[in-house]
Motif scaffolding. Structure first.
Motif, PDB file in Angstrom:
ATOM      1  N   LEU B  66       3.184   3.044  48.182  1.00 31.54           N
ATOM      2  CA  LEU B  66       4.859   3.172  48.187  1.00 31.54           C
ATOM      3  C   LEU B  66       5.630   2.384  49.353  1.00 31.54           C
ATOM      4  O   LEU B  66       6.884   2.435  49.410  1.00 31.54           O
ATOM      5  CB  LEU B  66       5.513   5.146  48.479  1.00 31.54           C
ATOM      6  CG  LEU B  66       5.185   5.793  46.723  1.00 31.54           C
ATOM      7  CD1 LEU B  66       5.582   7.382  47.469  1.00 31.54           C
ATOM      8  CD2 LEU B  66       5.212   4.977  45.538  1.00 31.54           C
ATOM      9  N   GLY B  67       5.066   1.762  50.269  1.00 31.51           N
ATOM     10  CA  GLY B  67       5.329   1.507  51.553  1.00 31.51           C
ATOM     11  C   GLY B  67       6.538   1.783  52.495  1.00 31.51           C
ATOM     12  O   GLY B  67       5.900   3.577  52.591  1.00 31.51           O
ATOM     13  N   THR B  68       6.536   1.666  53.277  1.00 27.27           N
ATOM     14  CA  THR B  68       7.819   2.369  54.013  1.00 27.27           C
ATOM     15  C   THR B  68       9.155   2.564  53.787  1.00 27.27           C
ATOM     16  O   THR B  68       9.726   2.284  53.284  1.00 27.27           O
ATOM     17  CB  THR B  68       7.595   1.947  55.956  1.00 27.27           C
ATOM     18  OG1 THR B  68       7.937   0.793  55.681  1.00 27.27           O
ATOM     19  CG2 THR B  68       5.650   1.646  56.033  1.00 27.27           C
ATOM     20  N   ALA B  69      10.124   3.573  54.509  1.00 31.76           N
ATOM     21  CA  ALA B  69      10.799   3.412  54.705  1.00 31.76           C
ATOM     22  C   ALA B  69      11.514   2.616  54.821  1.00 31.76           C
ATOM     23  O   ALA B  69      12.818   1.997  54.386  1.00 31.76           O
ATOM     24  CB  ALA B  69      11.620   4.640  55.652  1.00 31.76           C
ATOM     25  N   ALA B  70      11.549   1.722  55.428  1.00 34.26           N
ATOM     26  CA  ALA B  70      12.147   0.019  56.345  1.00 34.26           C
ATOM     27  C   ALA B  70      11.745  -0.630  55.078  1.00 34.26           C
ATOM     28  O   ALA B  70      12.806  -1.700  54.386  1.00 34.26           O
ATOM     29  CB  ALA B  70      11.637  -0.124  57.593  1.00 34.26           C
ATOM     30  N   GLU B  71      10.484  -0.737  54.331  1.00 37.30           N
ATOM     31  CA  GLU B  71      10.155  -2.006  53.299  1.00 37.30           C
ATOM     32  C   GLU B  71       9.670  -0.475  52.034  1.00 37.30           C
ATOM     33  O   GLU B  71       7.972  -0.985  52.062  1.00 37.30           O
ATOM     34  CB  GLU B  71       9.049  -2.748  54.045  1.00 37.30           C
ATOM     35  CG  GLU B  71       9.496  -3.258  54.698  1.00 37.30           C
ATOM     36  CD  GLU B  71       8.696  -4.456  55.383  1.00 37.30           C
ATOM     37  OE1 GLU B  71       8.299  -4.948  54.953  1.00 37.30           O
ATOM     38  OE2 GLU B  71       8.260  -4.885  56.681  1.00 37.30           O
ATOM     39  N   PRO B  72      10.596   0.107  51.483  1.00 37.42           N
ATOM     40  CA  PRO B  72       9.587   0.316  50.673  1.00 37.42           C
ATOM     41  C   PRO B  72       9.251  -0.142  49.305  1.00 37.42           C
ATOM     42  O   PRO B  72       9.818  -1.947  49.076  1.00 37.42           O
ATOM     43  CB  PRO B  72      11.172   1.249  49.871  1.00 37.42           C
ATOM     44  CG  PRO B  72      11.989   0.652  49.948  1.00 37.42           C
ATOM     45  CD  PRO B  72      11.621  -0.120  51.447  1.00 37.42           C
ATOM     46  N   LYS B  73       8.045  -0.308  48.645  1.00 35.73           N
ATOM     47  CA  LYS B  73       7.181  -1.237  47.444  1.00 35.73           C
ATOM     48  C   LYS B  73       7.735  -1.063  46.569  1.00 35.73           C
ATOM     49  O   LYS B  73       8.171   1.197  45.843  1.00 35.73           O
ATOM     50  CB  LYS B  73       6.225  -0.535  47.630  1.00 35.73           C
ATOM     51  CG  LYS B  73       5.218  -1.741  48.428  1.00 35.73           C
ATOM     52  CD  LYS B  73       3.817  -1.600  47.953  1.00 35.73           C
ATOM     53  CE  LYS B  73       2.814  -2.171  49.400  1.00 35.73           C
ATOM     54  NZ  LYS B  73       1.988  -2.160  50.095  1.00 35.73           N
ATOM     55  N   ALA B  74       8.154  -1.155  45.124  1.00 32.51           N
ATOM     56  CA  ALA B  74       8.367  -0.620  43.964  1.00 32.51           C
ATOM     57  C   ALA B  74       7.143   0.198  43.607  1.00 32.51           C
ATOM     58  O   ALA B  74       6.091  -0.266  43.228  1.00 32.51           O
ATOM     59  CB  ALA B  74       8.803  -1.062  43.075  1.00 32.51           C
ATOM     60  N   TRP B  75       7.908   1.794  42.989  1.00 31.55           N
ATOM     61  CA  TRP B  75       6.870   2.385  42.026  1.00 31.55           C
ATOM     62  C   TRP B  75       6.856   2.027  40.324  1.00 31.55           C
ATOM     63  O   TRP B  75       5.860   2.318  40.089  1.00 31.55           O
ATOM     64  CB  TRP B  75       6.777   3.568  42.874  1.00 31.55           C
ATOM     65  CG  TRP B  75       8.091   4.477  42.556  1.00 31.55           C
ATOM     66  CD1 TRP B  75       8.951   4.125  43.829  1.00 31.55           C
ATOM     67  CD2 TRP B  75       8.873   4.612  41.992  1.00 31.55           C
ATOM     68  NE1 TRP B  75      10.526   4.868  43.809  1.00 31.55           N
ATOM     69  CE2 TRP B  75       9.889   5.475  42.461  1.00 31.55           C
ATOM     70  CE3 TRP B  75       8.316   5.128  39.839  1.00 31.55           C
ATOM     71  CZ2 TRP B  75      10.847   5.835  41.627  1.00 31.55           C
ATOM     72  CZ3 TRP B  75       9.326   5.602  39.274  1.00 31.55           C
ATOM     73  CH2 TRP B  75      11.325   6.520  39.967  1.00 31.55           C
ATOM     74  N   PHE B  76       8.718   2.005  40.329  1.00 25.96           N
ATOM     75  CA  PHE B  76       7.948   1.565  38.728  1.00 25.96           C
ATOM     76  C   PHE B  76       7.797   0.267  38.288  1.00 25.96           C
ATOM     77  O   PHE B  76       8.416  -0.681  38.530  1.00 25.96           O
ATOM     78  CB  PHE B  76       9.595   1.949  38.632  1.00 25.96           C
ATOM     79  CG  PHE B  76       9.485   1.994  36.835  1.00 25.96           C
ATOM     80  CD1 PHE B  76       9.750   1.433  36.366  1.00 25.96           C
ATOM     81  CD2 PHE B  76       9.709   3.519  35.683  1.00 25.96           C
ATOM     82  CE1 PHE B  76       9.164   1.231  34.723  1.00 25.96           C
ATOM     83  CE2 PHE B  76       9.864   4.005  34.512  1.00 25.96           C
ATOM     84  CZ  PHE B  76       9.444   2.603  33.952  1.00 25.96           C
ATOM     85  N   GLU B  77       6.379   0.309  38.319  1.00 27.59           N
ATOM     86  CA  GLU B  77       5.325  -1.180  38.546  1.00 27.59           C
ATOM     87  C   GLU B  77       4.596  -1.256  37.303  1.00 27.59           C
ATOM     88  O   GLU B  77       5.111  -0.185  36.269  1.00 27.59           O
ATOM     89  CB  GLU B  77       4.973  -1.322  39.428  1.00 27.59           C
ATOM     90  CG  GLU B  77       4.667  -0.447  40.463  1.00 27.59           C
ATOM     91  CD  GLU B  77       3.131   0.137  39.542  1.00 27.59           C
ATOM     92  OE1 GLU B  77       2.718   0.854  38.212  1.00 27.59           O
ATOM     93  OE2 GLU B  77       1.545  -0.656  39.185  1.00 27.59           O
TER      94      GLU B  77
END
Lengths: 199, 184
Positions: B66-77
């Motif tokens: 999910l990444g971090t708050a600064a750099e969230p990763k897309a989870w609906f992938e």
């Protein structure tokens, strides 16, 4: 949680299409049924083994053929952290026998009409959450035990480990699969020929 | 000849070959390997994140997905969509075969532990917890490790496959015994 949550239409639609076919196939083999999964673990019904071994052999031949044509093709091998792989596998097997599904077949079982898989799927999400909370405490301990590294990566395949061609492994797997299938089919024909057990 | 899509079951060899070919497609077109259990981890992270986002973005495990708050990763992938559509795929297959199958308590379970729905639901819930904890510890499940890893000849996956099969057999025999064999 909803900032940049969407990965884009292209991967999502492709994933959706592949998922549709995957779920369809699992239902058609009846591996979306509790009785089929438990039947495998009790050595009564060998559907699961037939599906998995065939998928591994067919898939493996295609993937190593693609790799022969394009050596830059990325592989997706998971870390060989053997203690984690073994202990995780043992725990997974207990969970699979208790639930009667694995994550993929369980998801598909929801579409196939299983109702008791619903608490099972909720449990899976909880189980993943529990692991996330435990992970910081084991990432430098348990998960570092039994790590195999070849060429500075622990994403190791049998050909890398043994310096043998993958085709030796694929040929051996094919022969093993065919022999196992012949034995199973013969045993199944025999048990059908006999009158049903009266228990 | 009957339309094959409407048959109740297909040969397991045909289905296995189909899954193998589906893996080629996933590799070639998507640059990915078939898998499902990572999506359960993403879902757990997103649900936890609804109440405690700082906790999730600070957790070393969720950060991977999910990444971090600064750099969230897309989870609906792609895999998230794959898992959701697996439900629909199975539903379509069942409906085309005119299946009316609905199961609250399986036959084998009823024979051994009785017909109580809630008892079975509770144990299924616990089974799900154990299952996914094991999957995440091992690094994958039957699809990601067993099938996708098995075909790539991954050391980790073959170790996982043998361990999970052995413990599944032992657990099943402990639960149901040899007599259970006549109820599946």
């Amino acid at each position: 949680m909803f900032e940049n949550f969407f990965a884009g239409w292209e991967p999502v639609l492709m994933g959706a299409g592949i998922g549709l076919v995957f779920g369809f196939l699992l239902q058609k083999a009846a591996v979306t049924r509790y009785q089929t999964i438990l039947g495998q673990f009790l050595f009564k019904d060998f559907t699961v083994l037939k599906v998995m071994l065939t998928a591994i052999v067919v898939g493996g031949i295609g993937i190593y053929a693609m790799r022969a044509m394009n050596p830059d093709m990325k592989m997706h091998i998971k870390n060989a952290a053997l203690l984690g792989n073994v202990v995780g596998g043992l725990i997974f097997g207990v969970g699979m026998a208790i639930l009667g599904y694995c994550p993929g077949t369980g998801t598909a079982a929801l579409g196939d009409g299983s109702r008791h898989v619903i608490p099972g799927l909720l449990g899976m999400i909880v189980g993943a959450g529990v692991y996330a909370e435990v992970y910081p405490f084991i990432k430098d301990g348990l998960l570092k035990i039994g790590v195999i590294t070849v060429d500075e990566t622990s994403k190791v395949s049998l050909p890398q480990l043994t310096h043998l061609s993958p085709w030796w492994f694929l040929a051996a797997l094919t022969v093993i699969a065919v022999v196992v299938f012949l034995i199973i089919e013969r045993a199944e024909r025999r048990s059908k020929a006999k009158p049903a057990d009266s228990v | 000849m009957k339309n094959p899509l409407m048959l109740t079951t297909w040969s397991p060899y045909v289905v296995g070959a189909g899954i193998g070919i589906l893996s080629w497609v996933t590799f070639a077109w998507m640059g990915k390997a078939l898998g499902t259990s990572t999506t359960m981890a993403r879902t757990a992270g997103v649900l936890t994140g609804l109440v405690a986002p700082d906790h999730v973005y600070g957790n070393a495990y969720y950060q991977k997905y999910l990444g971090t708050a600064a750099e969230p990763k897309a989870w609906f992938e792609w895999q998230f969509a794959l898992v959701i559509m697996m439900i629909i795929g199975a539903l379509v297959a069942a409906k085309l075969a005119r299946s009316t199958f609905v199961e609250h308590v399986p036959e084998l379970w009823t024979w051994r532990f009785g017909p109580s729905k809630w008892k079975r639901y509770l144990v299924a819930f616990v089974g799900g917890i154990v299952l996914l904890f094991g999957a995440r510890l091992a690094g994958g499940c039957t699809s990601g490790h067993g099938i996708s890893g098995g075909m790539q000849l991954a050391v980790s996956s073959w170790v996982f496959f043998l361990a999970m099969f052995a413990s599944g057999v032992v657990t099943a025999f402990l639960m149901f015994g040899a007599k259970g064999r006549s109820h599946v």
